[in-house]
Design a protein around this motif. Structure first.
Motif, PDB file in Angstrom:
ATOM      1  N   SER A  68       0.690   7.334   0.075  1.00  0.00           N
ATOM      2  CA  SER A  68       0.401   6.851   1.427  1.00  0.00           C
ATOM      3  C   SER A  68      -0.351   7.881   2.256  1.00  0.00           C
TER       4      SER A  68
ATOM      5  N   HIS B  11       5.911   3.424  -1.683  1.00  0.00           N
ATOM      6  CA  HIS B  11       5.015   2.506  -0.984  1.00  0.00           C
ATOM      7  C   HIS B  11       4.948   1.105  -1.579  1.00  0.00           C
TER       8      HIS B  11
ATOM      9  N   ARG C 249       5.790  -3.289   5.156  1.00  0.00           N
ATOM     10  CA  ARG C 249       6.433  -2.219   5.912  1.00  0.00           C
ATOM     11  C   ARG C 249       6.266  -2.509   7.405  1.00  0.00           C
TER      12      ARG C 249
ATOM     13  N   SER D 239       1.763  -2.839   2.446  1.00  0.00           N
ATOM     14  CA  SER D 239       1.658  -1.429   2.081  1.00  0.00           C
ATOM     15  C   SER D 239       0.768  -1.176   0.870  1.00  0.00           C
TER      16      SER D 239
ATOM     17  N   SER E  95       9.942   9.097   4.350  1.00  0.00           N
ATOM     18  CA  SER E  95      10.524   7.817   3.980  1.00  0.00           C
ATOM     19  C   SER E  95      11.494   7.290   5.025  1.00  0.00           C
TER      20      SER E  95
ATOM     21  N   PHE F 135       5.775   5.022   6.675  1.00  0.00           N
ATOM     22  CA  PHE F 135       4.554   4.402   6.172  1.00  0.00           C
ATOM     23  C   PHE F 135       3.622   3.971   7.297  1.00  0.00           C
TER      24      PHE F 135
END
Length: 387
Positions: free
Chosen positions: A23, A54, A59, A158, A349, A353
């Motif tokens: 990402s 990802h 997301r 994502s 995390s 994202f």
């Protein structure tokens, strides 16, 4: 070793090497190449893939954020850059479904977040439980809950986002090595050398952004990042009240834990995951499939029964991914304490994202010694100096 630019041989000297092209790394690679730099991106797999954090779209992207002005300003800039990526690729990446945050008032109060949001021009509403139940059929909250609704928030696809940045990075001149493990990184005042199993590559600077895999590089950089196995599930719904276009993205928290999720997209079912808890995972070890632990499904189903009982139907699909936590759950964006030409980015995390587009811009600015426009002190490594 696989090179994504097979029409040209991979050289061995670059302006910047990005280790980890997920990402944040893919976004940074694009930013650097678009500015005229010569970056090499190296990834142990072939992004987008299911070995990091990802995969398993989508997301959430929210702007009324905890953590103060820095996060809010970064979220707004990230939104702008996702839209720019949409325009550049013609790919739909962001859906404005609205996001409804719900919490038991004894566990969380949204007032601080509301103030930060309003100062930055974010449209947001504070809702009581009865109003939430009325406006969003399918939700069943008792009076112990309160909500914060962002109509302009939503969710990102994502894997499509990673693929879009990959396309743009290569078009801008970045080079990408996939299925290539980095075995060693050595830095001194003269530059950085990154070793793989087959070759060695040099650059004046390197960015290390390897997500949940930082432990694999612990001989070279030790960060307070803990990798955790996480599960998500898609559950059958009883009505169209939960469909995309009607139902918002959501977070829900209280005595049962903290959860997040998404409407049913194209009949896939409501997606839900748990933010807290999780089994620690060491990179390189096998990761247990969904259902290996009874709580994998039980925790998710218990939350659905508690506030969206009409979405607690049959489990339609499941996935396992990885979180990479810092102790305070804030990011790490800082230079290596001994090597200023090594830039570290990790601990994203659980809520990172959405920021990938702006993190790439921030990393490129830091490498170019430019102002980032944000107060990044909350992301510095020095905050862990007492640990």
């Amino acid at each position: 070793m696989n090179a994504c630019r097979e029409d040209e041989s991979i050289s061995k000297s670059y302006d910047v090497i990005v280790v980890g092209a997920g990402s944040m790394g893919m976004s940074a690679g694009y930013e650097l190449a678009a500015r005229g730099a010569k970056p090499l991106l190296i990834d142990a797999f072939n992004p987008p893939h299911n070995m990091g954090s990802h995969h398993g779209e989508p997301r959430l992207i929210r702007h009324a954020y905890h953590g103060g002005d820095t996060y809010v300003k970064m979220a707004l800039r990230a939104d702008e850059k996702w839209l720019a990526l949409e325009r550049a690729t013609g790919e739909k990446l962001l859906e404005r479904s609205g996001v409804l945050n719900m919490a038991e008032t004894s566990f969380y109060d949204y007032k601080g977040r509301l103030g930060d949001a309003m100062r930055n021009g974010v449209q947001v509403e504070l809702l009581q439980a009865d109003e939430i139940n009325r406006r969003f059929p399918g939700i069943r909250l008792d009076d112990s809950f309160q909500g914060m609704y962002e109509p302009n928030a939503g969710y990102l696809y994502s894997e499509k986002c990673i693929a879009a940045y990959k396309q743009q990075a290569l078009l801008a001149g970045a080079e990408l090595l996939v299925d290539t493990f980095v075995t060693d990184i050595r830095a001194d005042e003269g530059g950085v050398t990154v070793y793989t199993r087959e070759e060695a590559y040099t650059a004046s600077q390197v960015v290390i952004t390897v997500g949940a895999w930082f432990h694999m590089l612990s001989n070279h950089v030790k960060l307070p990042i803990r990798a955790v196995r996480k599960v998500v599930g898609w559950f059958e719904t009883s009505s169209t009240a939960f469909d995309a276009g009607t139902f918002p993205g959501f977070t829900w928290g209280g005595a049962l834990g903290g959860y997040y999720g998404f409407p049913s997209i194209s009949g896939a079912g409501i997606k839900i995951g748990r933010h807290d808890t999780g089994v620690e995972w060491l990179p390189g070890e096998p990761i247990a499939p969904f259902g290996a632990y009874p709580e994998d499904e039980d925790d998710l189903r218990r939350a659905l029964h508690a506030f969206v009982p009409g979405a607690a139907g049959k489990l339609l699909q499941s996935a396992v991914c990885k979180y990479e936590f810092t102790p305070d759950e804030d990011f790490i964006i800082d230079a290596h304490p001994e090597h200023p030409n090594v830039l570290l980015a990790g601990g994203f995390s659980g809520h990172g994202f959405k920021f990938a587009s702006v993190i790439g811009e921030i990393l490129a600015n830091k490498l170019e010694k430019k102002q980032t426009g944000y107060d990044l002190r909350i992301f510095e490594l020095s905050r862990f100096s007492s640990q």
